[in-house]
Design a protein around this motif. Structure first.
Motif, PDB file in Angstrom:
ATOM      1  N   LYS A 235     -31.007 -21.112 -19.621  1.00 43.48           N
ATOM      2  CA  LYS A 235     -30.050 -21.739 -20.551  1.00 43.48           C
ATOM      3  C   LYS A 235     -28.965 -20.750 -20.956  1.00 43.48           C
ATOM      4  CE  LYS A 235     -33.370 -25.097 -22.332  1.00 43.48           C
ATOM      5  NZ  LYS A 235     -34.166 -25.575 -23.487  1.00 43.48           N
ATOM      6  N   LEU A 236     -29.315 -19.475 -21.139  1.00 40.85           N
ATOM      7  CA  LEU A 236     -28.308 -18.460 -21.452  1.00 40.85           C
ATOM      8  C   LEU A 236     -27.307 -18.323 -20.304  1.00 40.85           C
ATOM      9  CD1 LEU A 236     -27.109 -16.138 -23.088  1.00 40.85           C
ATOM     10  CD2 LEU A 236     -28.864 -14.633 -22.118  1.00 40.85           C
ATOM     11  N   THR A 237     -27.805 -18.332 -19.091  1.00 34.70           N
ATOM     12  CA  THR A 237     -26.922 -18.249 -17.924  1.00 34.70           C
ATOM     13  C   THR A 237     -25.913 -19.388 -17.923  1.00 34.70           C
ATOM     14  OG1 THR A 237     -28.615 -17.135 -16.599  1.00 34.70           O
ATOM     15  CG2 THR A 237     -26.877 -18.272 -15.406  1.00 34.70           C
ATOM     16  N   ASN A 238     -26.359 -20.586 -18.265  1.00 40.59           N
ATOM     17  CA  ASN A 238     -25.448 -21.731 -18.315  1.00 40.59           C
ATOM     18  C   ASN A 238     -24.340 -21.515 -19.342  1.00 40.59           C
ATOM     19  OD1 ASN A 238     -26.951 -23.074 -16.382  1.00 40.59           O
ATOM     20  ND2 ASN A 238     -28.209 -24.159 -17.878  1.00 40.59           N
ATOM     21  N   CYS A 239     -24.649 -20.822 -20.446  1.00 40.25           N
ATOM     22  CA  CYS A 239     -23.618 -20.529 -21.449  1.00 40.25           C
ATOM     23  C   CYS A 239     -22.596 -19.534 -20.910  1.00 40.25           C
ATOM     24  CB  CYS A 239     -24.254 -19.966 -22.719  1.00 40.25           C
ATOM     25  SG  CYS A 239     -25.310 -21.129 -23.603  1.00 40.25           S
ATOM     26  N   LEU A 240     -23.071 -18.538 -20.182  1.00 45.99           N
ATOM     27  CA  LEU A 240     -22.190 -17.471 -19.697  1.00 45.99           C
ATOM     28  C   LEU A 240     -21.225 -17.938 -18.614  1.00 45.99           C
ATOM     29  CD1 LEU A 240     -24.806 -14.574 -19.599  1.00 45.99           C
ATOM     30  CD2 LEU A 240     -22.899 -14.798 -21.188  1.00 45.99           C
ATOM     31  N   HIS A 274     -25.084 -16.269  -9.004  1.00 45.50           N
ATOM     32  CA  HIS A 274     -25.228 -17.549  -8.294  1.00 45.50           C
ATOM     33  C   HIS A 274     -24.607 -18.689  -9.095  1.00 45.50           C
ATOM     34  CE1 HIS A 274     -27.404 -21.306  -7.291  1.00 45.50           C
ATOM     35  NE2 HIS A 274     -27.243 -20.872  -6.054  1.00 45.50           N
ATOM     36  N   GLN A 275     -24.912 -18.741 -10.383  1.00 46.95           N
ATOM     37  CA  GLN A 275     -24.357 -19.800 -11.221  1.00 46.95           C
ATOM     38  C   GLN A 275     -22.849 -19.649 -11.382  1.00 46.95           C
ATOM     39  OE1 GLN A 275     -26.968 -21.929 -10.859  1.00 46.95           O
ATOM     40  NE2 GLN A 275     -26.182 -22.681 -12.814  1.00 46.95           N
ATOM     41  N   ALA A 276     -22.375 -18.409 -11.414  1.00 48.86           N
ATOM     42  CA  ALA A 276     -20.925 -18.187 -11.471  1.00 48.86           C
ATOM     43  C   ALA A 276     -20.257 -18.753 -10.227  1.00 48.86           C
ATOM     44  CB  ALA A 276     -20.636 -16.688 -11.603  1.00 48.86           C
ATOM     45  N   ALA A 277     -20.886 -18.536  -9.078  1.00 51.83           N
ATOM     46  CA  ALA A 277     -20.330 -19.079  -7.826  1.00 51.83           C
ATOM     47  C   ALA A 277     -20.309 -20.594  -7.832  1.00 51.83           C
ATOM     48  CB  ALA A 277     -21.143 -18.562  -6.646  1.00 51.83           C
ATOM     49  N   LEU A 314     -29.189 -13.543  -1.238  1.00 55.65           N
ATOM     50  CA  LEU A 314     -28.610 -14.341  -0.150  1.00 55.65           C
ATOM     51  C   LEU A 314     -28.232 -15.739  -0.649  1.00 55.65           C
ATOM     52  CD1 LEU A 314     -30.946 -13.342   2.827  1.00 55.65           C
ATOM     53  CD2 LEU A 314     -28.564 -12.672   2.477  1.00 55.65           C
ATOM     54  N   LYS A 315     -29.030 -16.281  -1.553  1.00 55.33           N
ATOM     55  CA  LYS A 315     -28.722 -17.595  -2.120  1.00 55.33           C
ATOM     56  C   LYS A 315     -27.423 -17.544  -2.918  1.00 55.33           C
ATOM     57  CE  LYS A 315     -30.726 -21.204  -5.054  1.00 55.33           C
ATOM     58  NZ  LYS A 315     -31.891 -21.577  -5.920  1.00 55.33           N
ATOM     59  N   ALA A 316     -27.234 -16.475  -3.686  1.00 59.17           N
ATOM     60  CA  ALA A 316     -26.002 -16.322  -4.471  1.00 59.17           C
ATOM     61  C   ALA A 316     -24.798 -16.169  -3.550  1.00 59.17           C
ATOM     62  CB  ALA A 316     -26.125 -15.114  -5.396  1.00 59.17           C
ATOM     63  N   LEU A 317     -24.953 -15.364  -2.504  1.00 60.51           N
ATOM     64  CA  LEU A 317     -23.859 -15.175  -1.551  1.00 60.51           C
ATOM     65  C   LEU A 317     -23.530 -16.486  -0.849  1.00 60.51           C
ATOM     66  CD1 LEU A 317     -21.986 -13.091  -0.258  1.00 60.51           C
ATOM     67  CD2 LEU A 317     -23.748 -12.661   1.453  1.00 60.51           C
ATOM     68  N   SER A 318     -24.559 -17.243  -0.489  1.00 60.48           N
ATOM     69  CA  SER A 318     -24.356 -18.535   0.165  1.00 60.48           C
ATOM     70  C   SER A 318     -23.578 -19.486  -0.734  1.00 60.48           C
ATOM     71  CB  SER A 318     -25.712 -19.136   0.535  1.00 60.48           C
ATOM     72  OG  SER A 318     -25.554 -20.422   1.088  1.00 60.48           O
ATOM     73  N   ALA A 319     -23.916 -19.529  -2.026  1.00 60.00           N
ATOM     74  CA  ALA A 319     -23.205 -20.414  -2.959  1.00 60.00           C
ATOM     75  C   ALA A 319     -21.741 -20.019  -3.068  1.00 60.00           C
ATOM     76  CB  ALA A 319     -23.876 -20.359  -4.328  1.00 60.00           C
TER      77      ALA A 319
END
Length: 960
Positions: A235-240, A274-277, A314-319
């Protein structure tokens, strides 16, 4: 109730209980329109304006409690204006009054008639006269819920406050430390941040959340609804990442924390990237791409030792790449940066960086297939065209990556967009490797076969883009593969793809060639041809051609039995794979049932394997036919079948084995029971006896419950009892199968047969057969058709057997115990648990007997299920259980490997009990388990090590 007076209100304010009771009654009166809320406010004025702080607290509490209890649509706008003005003024009061004020404001903002214009006024008054963080945890939670409600329902009014609301919200959140309140904040703020303008306060708002990253707290183990660290971190990540203005700061924060040595910090940082991407538009992230790539490269190239971090990176890079794929300029810029690093390392499969480079390369293809695939495939092409042969091992690895590149391109509809020159040259190399099989000096060693498989895997994915010339070469190679006398490689995916794309070519170049030369091929090759043709059957272009081959080989008189067996196996595969409509049409067009029955009856020296295939085909066809046709088939063929003949018995199995339960067999029932029983008693062929037993069991299970049928079953069981008195072991087995059919269907007669079997458990020569009879009754047989299943029949069987054998079990006869364990195997655990006081000693005694592997494994398995759940009964009897397990874990002739492993697994599970229970046994167990460490079987030794280590840890600081 009359209008409240000062006297009644003073009385109500004397205690919390009286206050609550009064507020509920006042709310009811106000709802009933007995008096107006202004009357209440006037009468309560003495308390609300009292110079005594405690009286003001009590008065405000009463008013707020009334508001909370009122329906949300009761009060009018003018009343709510008056009340909101009162509460805004009260925000200046002593901090002890604040809890009641917060309750009142919470009730007011939920009132439907509250003028929206008053919401900013309430918030401004709150932000001006008090602070959120000066309140108690519970009151802060109420305030955050109020903010959440207002942001969702009064967007226009809050936006009119401009920066005042944002600033006030920042001050309210700043410094919050309670995880429960943070959960509320992190849940509603992402939507607020994405929809409300942050103006000049974006940086301050980001810092409010950044100070919590990465989340570090341990939830209470005593709280069953505790918030987990991972939930809060997500949830914190979603805020950022909720506002595009956070992009630069988010990247900087994630990259900074990614340098941490803590695993959880690294994973949170990668998840943030990943979420930023995913959330930020590529145009916003592009200026920061190099920073992100450098951070992720450190974790993926050469690769992190932690598999979880590597996958997440790798998942973050893929996104990141996938989001940019629809913007060619940005996507190509990203791809150039990454591929520039990894492509040089794809040229040598033996390099340490080859594997991590391929992982990143495939991520690039997933992001922008046409652009990345061309670069990667060209790199491999240059390697394959180097002067000097590339070894088979290198080719296998390269083909494996090329296959994955093609697959990713196919999933993204990008195969046709690949550079034709590059892909055709690569495919030529792959086809050349496949065609090695055409050489006379071809060596079918393991490495060469792996190369063939790798080449086929590439062609599977590249079939849509093979040129006509390349396809012609592939067909030739496939013919060589299928006709090779010793190699069996699976290329059904390739032929299915080619058949869908080029049916005429495949028909003439592969199918016709295989079928035309079918007679001259060995049985090994014939089996391969069937294996590769059957997957093509659903394609209409080939259906009839393939069926003709199967039918010809199955029913031609001169076909040798081994060849016929292959055809019948293929026919059964067709019937198992195709749907009901296909099978019914096939039966109607070719009268397949009659042909199969005629084949079984008229062909001399037909093997039992072929008869088994005929029975299987008959069964599959019969099941799919309408009930009327099933009944007609039984009436036509069953009277003429003589069950003492093997062919007729198998045909009977095919027709009756899975016959619908609603079709009556009453006219044939007595004959079938008698013939099947006599066959089982007289034949020495175990396969025929199994068929007879299964048919008997199925027949009595689905027989119509009437006196006539029950009498026929009684007659057969009486005949069997006569044979049993003569010492016939086979009769005991037949009786058990009849009992099984009756038990599952819930017939009362089953109890008598179970009693007869239990009486035999002390018989000098039939006791073993009787014990195995209970295994027959209790065990599951997936191949057996028992359509009539009585609800809770397993529980009924358990109680029936306990009633018949209970007194005998007390004597601990070995065969009684063995039969008892077989029954427990099929008994639901809940039933065993209910009777554990009675059954436990019998289980422990069955372990002590340890004379038969199957029953020992069953008993150990039952005990293990209870121990895994830390059952208190077994906790109290570890003194019985542990010595038996230790004895069974030792290497002895009667202790098979499965028994020893099961005993050791149980000893391992026992270590989950509390430490104080285990400590008295620790030394004895660890010493006794030393013998199992030298067991001749590796799997036993592995389990012994696990169990002994667990016992060593008993009482250790990190253990129990």
């Amino acid at each position: 109730m009359t209008t409240p007076t000062r006297a009644t209100l003073e009385k109500a304010l004397k205690s919390d209980a009286k206050l609550l009771k009064a507020s509920i009654q006042i709310a009811k009166d106000l709802t009933a329109k007995v008096y107006d809320i202004s009357v209440l406010a006037e009468e309560l004025g003495f308390a609300l304006s009292s110079p005594d702080m405690e009286q003001r607290v009590a008065g405000t509490n009463l008013l707020s409690a009334v508001l909370v209890a009122l329906p949300e649509d009761l009060l009018e706008a003018r009343q709510l204006e008056f009340l909101s003005t009162f509460y805004m003024d009260r925000l200046r009061d002593h901090h002890n009054v604040m809890p009641a004020i917060i309750d009142g404001i919470d009730a007011l903002v939920h009132m439907k008639a509250l003028p929206p214009s008053h919401v900013p006024l309430i918030l401004q008054a709150f932000f001006e006269h008090t602070t959120c963080q000066s309140q108690t945890r519970g009151d802060r939670a109420k305030l955050f819920d109020i903010f959440k409600y207002l942001t969702l329902n009064f967007k226009t009014e809050l936006q009119s406050m401009a920066g005042d609301f944002v600033y006030g919200l920042i001050n309210s959140i700043d410094g919050e430390r309670d995880p429960r309140n943070l959960d509320i904040i992190f849940s509603f703020m992402p939507e607020f941040l994405s929809t409300y303008p942050l103006l000049h306060l974006a940086e301050e708002m980001f810092e409010i959340f950044a100070c919590y990253f990465p989340i570090d707290f341990n939830p209470s183990k005593q709280d069953p609804t505790a918030i987990t660290r991972d939930e809060l971190a997500s949830k914190l990540t979603n805020c950022l990442v909720a506002n595009n203005e956070f992009a630069e700061a988010t990247v900087v924060l994630a990259v900074e924390k990614l340098e941490s040595e803590l695993l959880v910090a690294k994973l949170d940082s990668i998840m943030l990237l990943h979420q930023a991407a995913v959330k930020f538009p590529p145009s916003v992230l592009e200026p920061h791409f190099d920073q992100i790539w450098q951070a992720l490269k450190a974790e993926t190239f050469p690769g992190n030792d932690n598999e979880e971090i590597l996958k997440a990176s790798l998942k973050a890079l893929s996104a990141l790449l996938e989001r940019a794929s629809h913007l060619p300029d940005i996507s190509h810029s990203y791809q150039s940066s990454i591929l520039g690093v990894v492509l040089p390392h794809l040229s040598d499969v033996n390099q340490r960086l080859f594997h991590p480079a391929t992982g990143i390369a495939l991520v690039c293809v997933a992001g922008d297939a046409p652009y990345a695939a061309d670069k990667i495939l060209n790199s491999f092409l240059l390697k394959l065209q180097q002067v000097g042969d590339v070894s088979s091992e290198q080719r296998i690895k390269i083909y494996g990556i090329i296959s994955q590149v093609y697959k990713l391109c196919g999933l993204r509809d990008a195969l046709q967009k690949l550079d034709a020159t590059i892909r055709e040259s690569l495919q030529d190399d792959v086809i050349a490797s496949l065609r090695l099989i055409e050489r006379e000096d071809f060596d079918a060693k393991q490495e060469t076969l792996e190369l063939q498989r790798a080449a086929i895997s590439v062609l599977n994915e590249s079939a849509p883009i093979l040129s006509e010339k390349q396809r012609a070469l592939v067909y030739k190679a496939l013919v060589q593969l299928v006709s090779h006398p010793s190699i069996d490689l699976d290329f059904t995916t390739l032929t299915a793809s080619l058949g869908a794309l080029q049916p005429v070519e495949l028909q003439s170049n592969f199918i016709d060639v295989s079928v035309r030369n079918f007679e001259i091929f060995s049985n090994f090759v014939k089996r391969k041809i069937y294996a590769n043709l059957l997957p093509l059957l659903p394609q209409m272009a080939f259906t009839q051609r393939i069926l003709d081959l199967i039918m010809t080989q199955s029913f031609k008189e001169t076909t040798p039995d081994p060849v016929r067996l292959l055809a019948l196996e293929a026919l059964n595969q067709v019937l198992a794979q195709e749907d009901q409509r296909f099978i019914v049409d096939l039966q109607q067009e070719s009268n397949l049932l009659h042909k199969l029955i005629e084949l079984g009856q008229s062909t001399e020296n037909l093997s039992l394997q072929s008869l088994e295939q005929i029975a299987g085909a008959l069964s599959r066809i019969t099941q799919q036919l309408p009930l009327s046709e099933q009944s007609a088939i039984v009436s036509e063929y069953l009277p003429g079948l003589r069950l003492n003949l093997s062919a007729d018995l198998y045909i009977t199995k095919g027709l009756l084995g899975y016959l619908h339960k609603d079709i009556s067999l009453d006219d044939h029932f007595e004959r079938l029971l008698s013939d099947l029983t006599q066959l089982s008693l007289s034949t020495d062929n175990e396969q025929l006896r199994v068929i007879a037993h299964h048919l008997l069991c199925s027949l009595v299970n689905k027989m119509e419950s009437n006196p006539a049928n029950r009498g026929k079953v009684k007659k057969i069981t009486d005949e069997l009892k006569v044979a049993i008195k003569k010492g016939d072991v086979r009769a005991v087995e037949i009786l058990a199968w009849v009992a099984k059919g009756l038990v599952v269907a819930g017939f009362d007669e089953a109890a008598d047969i179970v009693g007869d079997l239990s009486d035999l458990l002390k018989h000098p020569s039939l006791s073993t057969a009787a014990a195995l009879g209970f295994d027959i009754i209790a065990a599951e047989y997936p191949e057996l058709d028992l359509p009539v299943v009585k609800f809770l029949y397993k529980q009924k069987l358990f109680h029936t057997i306990m009633g018949k054998m209970g007194s005998k079990l007390a004597n601990y006869c070995v065969h009684h115990l063995k039969a008892f364990v077989y029954v427990l195997k099929a008994t639901p655990q809940a039933v065993i648990k209910l009777n554990i006081e009675q059954l436990g000693p019998l289980l422990f005694r069955s372990l002590e007997e340890h004379n038969e592997a199957q029953s020992l494994c069953i008993a150990l398995g039952i005990c293990e299920r209870f121990v895994q759940q830390q059952d208190p009964y077994f906790q109290g009897h570890l003194a019985h259980l542990i010595p038996s397990c230790l004895e069974l874990s030792k290497y002895k002739a009667q202790h098979t490997m499965q028994v020893r492993i099961a005993a050791l697994e149980l000893l391992y599970d026992i270590t989950k009990y509390p430490t104080f229970v285990l400590l008295p046994h620790k030394v004895d167990v660890t010493l006794a388990l030393a013998a199992a460490l030298d067991d001749p079987k590796r799997l036993v030794r592995n389990t012994a090590v696990k169990a002994r280590n667990a016992w060593f840890m008993v009482g250790a600081a990190s253990g129990n």
